[in-house]
Motif scaffolding. Structure first.
Motif, PDB file in Angstrom:
ATOM      1  N   SER A 238       0.851  -1.192   0.000  1.00  0.00           N
ATOM      2  CA  SER A 238       0.000   0.000   0.000  1.00  0.00           C
ATOM      3  C   SER A 238       0.888   1.243   0.000  1.00  0.00           C
TER       4      SER A 238
ATOM      5  N   GLY B  56      -8.693  -0.384  -3.295  1.00  0.00           N
ATOM      6  CA  GLY B  56      -7.526  -0.842  -2.553  1.00  0.00           C
ATOM      7  C   GLY B  56      -6.461  -1.494  -3.420  1.00  0.00           C
TER       8      GLY B  56
ATOM      9  N   THR C  11      -4.905   1.053   2.800  1.00  0.00           N
ATOM     10  CA  THR C  11      -6.183   0.587   2.250  1.00  0.00           C
ATOM     11  C   THR C  11      -6.010  -0.840   1.729  1.00  0.00           C
TER      12      THR C  11
END
Lengths: 410, 410
Positions: free
Chosen positions: A96, A228, B276
């Motif tokens: 991420s 995401g 996320t």
């Protein structure tokens, strides 16, 4: 003064207009939140189905080689590289944004012995600040220096090791002067670390021209990789040999399938991988990036600017006197893909817009934010969205509607 | 001596037999590599398609609330909790095994002031060792102590802060004595950190009964979450208030949507989130876990043991004198879901098996490894796979076939 027909005519003449057909968009919706979650590319839909049914379901473990899963982080990195002015071997998709910022900031601190100050601005995207706070908590010798917006230049000194900044501010859409800041950071002997979450895929980012050292960014906003989606990171070639990824998982090993006890970082960008990547999400991102095939990023930026200019012009004409105040740069050359306005009842305004099929978002306490993803938002959408907002604000009922909507949402 | 008809009869009588229908398996293949990549659950296929088309494509950003994306890490954690003897609020799905081991080991070190030794065994799954090496490189005060297999007890002293061990060894399938080791670790004042990658979903893991402190594990092996599925982590309730996640991304914030500058960790398990999450991959994992609905983990373990016992019996009968040597525990009570044999030409044997539709895997230099995922592998599959291996080893041609296969693969 622009007319709706002007919008239609300009859309029809725009060479980027046909790119919209690469996306699957719902009927009856004007989607102005691509800066939070990009729309679904048709190719991503098909690629995920294939990855699930034919690859995972049919070829099972053999797919790591047969369908190239093992090289997907680098393949995706190469596709992103063109969009941000990097070489293919300087970018990889992984983890991420938060995790990637941690890796890069920690590596910068560890590599520069005496320097221990990590510098950033307050009010930037929160996770960037939170990650630096976590890093400082883990490495007590790190001093986190958070300055007021615009204060980076004055805060640069010989103790600064790395400067973390968003290229485009998540709320206002203001673009930072990457070349100028990089020059100042380099002159102070520090490294720059850019968060490209709100610029990759919408601006003509040029990391190497502008002298950036390190960067990370988001896969699910203007890159349209799905909710995401894995993030990406950039390490300039000149730093690749010296910097070490502290999250030294097996996918970053020089020979991951030798299964030996000692970690040896892979040469080049591969060392920034950590664990096994989420292939289904990464497949969506990979296919989504093909929506940029043949697309010139200068044209993308120009269209984003034109859409934002049109939105500001129309809001100030159609919604004059209704309490909306521009909270983004008026000058498109220093504005990203979104435009923000404040309104005292911003939350209610946005809920009414959403109820009418115009999807933007709200940031407390009073900011309504509209993203103009140039690959699928048209000038006519901009026109129509402002008409809807004007009708809402002209009506007597929108404040009551607020409470109905609230009850429905809660 | 077992016959093939015995296998068919016992399969037909097995209460777990019907669970195989929850999976989509290719024709003509005996899949014995669920310990590397679990097979495709039908529900996962359907859930991913829905998440892409209806949720992402249709409802776009609203899906975070409308389709529960925002709570998916906790929902998935709750489903995994039952399989590993934990409470629902002790488990969350996040990141990769590697990243989760880093978070937990770093937190343990930071929380226990004077203690600075991180203890583990050599020859364990490499990424576990690599992550600890990266942690030690980042925190110079950390001393990494790697002992020979079986040496944990003797190496425990008052300087040890955390002990990282795999519950089931990735190569041999040997099960460690979790309760006994936890007692010794606790007596020494240290914390245990278990890698459940090769035990979650195949053994009746019981973390709380056995006194575990911390754990992480894999979503894509016996949990069948798809390639590179998100991992999970466990923090026992008694440690949740004291331990801090050093990867303090916004999803672990107490109020992530307040967008404030200062990080405050969420109470409970939520603080272990970082960025996320990859929703498409997480959706697959969530639906895949429903294949365990109504399934008793003691029955799963018993079936895994029976399948492994049958495989060993058959190999030693059908392939006697062919150079295969058992490299896993013979006793099913201390063996996980896989069985390994060594063979001097192990790579060639496995390539021949794969060419005949029997999918296991190879670990250098000479280990061939077969996984018996009890949710979809049948006794008849075990019988047939050994028959195929026997035919290969009886033939004159398999060593030549090796080179043809090599050329085809390279």
């Amino acid at each position: 003064m622009t007319t709706r027909q002007d919008c239609l005519d300009r859309d029809a003449a725009d060479p980027l207009g046909a790119v919209r057909d690469r996306f699957s968009l719902p009927q009856g919706v004007i989607y102005l939140d691509g800066n939070s979650l990009g729309a679904l590319p048709v190719a991503a839909r098909d690629a995920v189905q294939d990855a699930v049914e034919r690859q995972w379901g049919g070829d099972l473990i053999a797919s790591w080689n047969k369908h190239g899963w093992i090289g997907l982080p680098q393949k995706v990195g190469g596709k992103i590289a063109r969009l941000i002015g990097a070489e293919a071997d300087e970018v990889v998709a992984a983890d991420s944004v938060s995790v990637n910022l941690f890796k890069l900031a920690a590596a910068a601190v560890s590599a520069q012995g005496g320097r221990r100050v990590v510098l950033t601005e307050g009010g930037d995207f929160p996770t960037d600040l939170y990650i630096l706070q976590g890093l400082a908590g883990m490495m007590p010798e790190v001093e986190l220096r958070v300055v007021a917006p615009g204060g980076i230049g004055a805060a640069l000194d010989e103790r600064v090791t790395v400067v973390l900044l968003s290229h485009v501010h998540y709320r206002s859409g203001a673009v930072r002067d990457m070349a100028g800041l990089n020059a100042a950071i380099r002159a102070a002997g520090a490294l720059s670390l850019w968060d490209l979450s709100h610029s990759a895929g919408v601006l003509d980012v040029d990391l190497n021209r502008d002298g950036a050292d390190l960067a990370a960014g988001c896969g699910y906003k203007y890159l349209n990789g799905g909710p995401g989606a894995p993030a990406f990171l950039f390490v300039a070639r000149r730093h690749q040999a010296a910097l070490r990824n502290p999250l030294s998982g097996w996918m970053g090993h020089a020979r991951p399938f030798d299964f030996i006890d000692d970690y040896t970082p892979a040469p080049g960008i591969d060392r920034w991988l950590c664990g096994t990547p989420p292939i289904l999400s990464l497949t969506a991102l990979s296919a989504a990036l093909d929506a940029f095939d043949g697309v010139d990023m200068k044209a993308v930026r120009a269209r984003a600017g034109a859409l934002g200019d049109l939105f500001i012009e129309r809001v100030e004409a159609r919604c004059a006197g209704k309490g909306l105040v521009l909270a983004s740069p008026r000058d498109a050359t220093v504005r990203g893909g979104q435009v923000a306005f404040t309104h005292p009842q911003g939350w209610a305004v946005m809920q009414n817009l959403i109820a009418r099929g115009v999807i933007g978002d709200f940031r407390a306490p009073d900011v309504i934010r509209f993203g103009f993803a140039p690959l699928y938002v048209r000038r006519a959408d901009v026109w129509d969205s402002v008409e809807v907002m004007g009708e809402i604000l002209d009506s007597e009922s929108w404040r009551e509607a607020r409470f109905q909507t609230l009850a429905a949402v809660t």
